[in-house]
Structures are given as C-alpha cells and as structure tokens.
Design a protein around this motif. Structure first.
Motif, PDB file in Angstrom:
ATOM      1  N   SER A  39      25.939  24.626  -7.890  1.00  0.00           N
ATOM      2  CA  SER A  39      25.817  23.169  -7.935  1.00  0.00           C
ATOM      3  C   SER A  39      24.484  22.740  -8.543  1.00  0.00           C
ATOM      4  O   SER A  39      24.394  21.681  -9.147  1.00  0.00           O
ATOM      5  CB  SER A  39      25.992  22.575  -6.546  1.00  0.00           C
ATOM      6  N   ALA A  40      23.445  23.578  -8.378  1.00  0.00           N
ATOM      7  CA  ALA A  40      22.155  23.245  -8.978  1.00  0.00           C
ATOM      8  C   ALA A  40      22.242  23.305 -10.503  1.00  0.00           C
ATOM      9  O   ALA A  40      21.617  22.503 -11.194  1.00  0.00           O
ATOM     10  CB  ALA A  40      21.079  24.192  -8.476  1.00  0.00           C
ATOM     11  N   LEU A  57      25.719  20.534 -11.396  1.00  0.00           N
ATOM     12  CA  LEU A  57      25.662  19.157 -10.915  1.00  0.00           C
ATOM     13  C   LEU A  57      24.254  18.599 -10.818  1.00  0.00           C
ATOM     14  O   LEU A  57      24.067  17.422 -10.548  1.00  0.00           O
ATOM     15  CB  LEU A  57      26.339  19.068  -9.542  1.00  0.00           C
ATOM     16  N   ASP A  74      22.033  19.326  -8.497  1.00  0.00           N
ATOM     17  CA  ASP A  74      21.580  19.172  -7.109  1.00  0.00           C
ATOM     18  C   ASP A  74      20.272  19.920  -6.901  1.00  0.00           C
ATOM     19  O   ASP A  74      19.907  20.816  -7.660  1.00  0.00           O
ATOM     20  CB  ASP A  74      22.624  19.723  -6.130  1.00  0.00           C
ATOM     21  N   ALA A  75      19.573  19.534  -5.827  1.00  0.00           N
ATOM     22  CA  ALA A  75      18.320  20.197  -5.490  1.00  0.00           C
ATOM     23  C   ALA A  75      18.605  21.602  -4.969  1.00  0.00           C
ATOM     24  O   ALA A  75      19.608  21.846  -4.292  1.00  0.00           O
ATOM     25  CB  ALA A  75      17.572  19.395  -4.437  1.00  0.00           C
ATOM     26  N   SER A  95      19.310  27.687   1.032  1.00  0.00           N
ATOM     27  CA  SER A  95      20.542  27.930   0.278  1.00  0.00           C
ATOM     28  C   SER A  95      20.479  29.254  -0.474  1.00  0.00           C
ATOM     29  O   SER A  95      21.456  30.006  -0.515  1.00  0.00           O
ATOM     30  CB  SER A  95      20.787  26.810  -0.716  1.00  0.00           C
TER      31      SER A  95
END
Length: 64
Positions: free
Chosen positions: A2-3, A6, A8-9, A14
């Motif tokens: 997702s980083a 998308l 995301d941070a 994670s």
C-alpha cells in the motif's frame, strides 16, 4: 504494497509484522517439505529393509 501503490505512510510496526509473517510462512513451508522428505525416506527404508516381524510371523513363534 500500500505504501508503493497507494502512497500510504510506512510504519516500523508494519514492516516488522510483515517480516515476522514472512519468516513464519517460510518456516511452515520448510517444515512441511522436511516432514514429507522424512516420510518418503521411511517408506523407502521399509520397502528395502524388511522388519523382523515380516520374517517371523507371530503364529510360527508360539508353541502349541
């Protein structure tokens, strides 16, 4: 993922969690392969080397 896709941070937790899950998955797959190899090896040995029970059935060892 997702980083990358998308935006995301990315958090340290994670990353650590992903590493732990990856190591755990690898350990399970490795153990399963090792177990199957051991079962195959024992099957081959049982076919090549007959046990003493196969050579002398119990009914022949008993006295009437």
């Amino acid at each position: 993922m997702s980083a990358l896709f998308l935006g995301d941070a990315l958090y340290l937790g994670s990353v650590i969690g992903a590493v732990i899950i990856s190591i755990g998955f690898y350990a399970v797959i490795w153990g399963k392969a090792k177990e199957e190899a051991m079962e195959e090896d024992s099957l081959v040995r049982s076919l090549l080397i007959p046990s003493s029970n196969d050579q002398f059935p119990l009914s022949q060892n008993t006295k009437l």
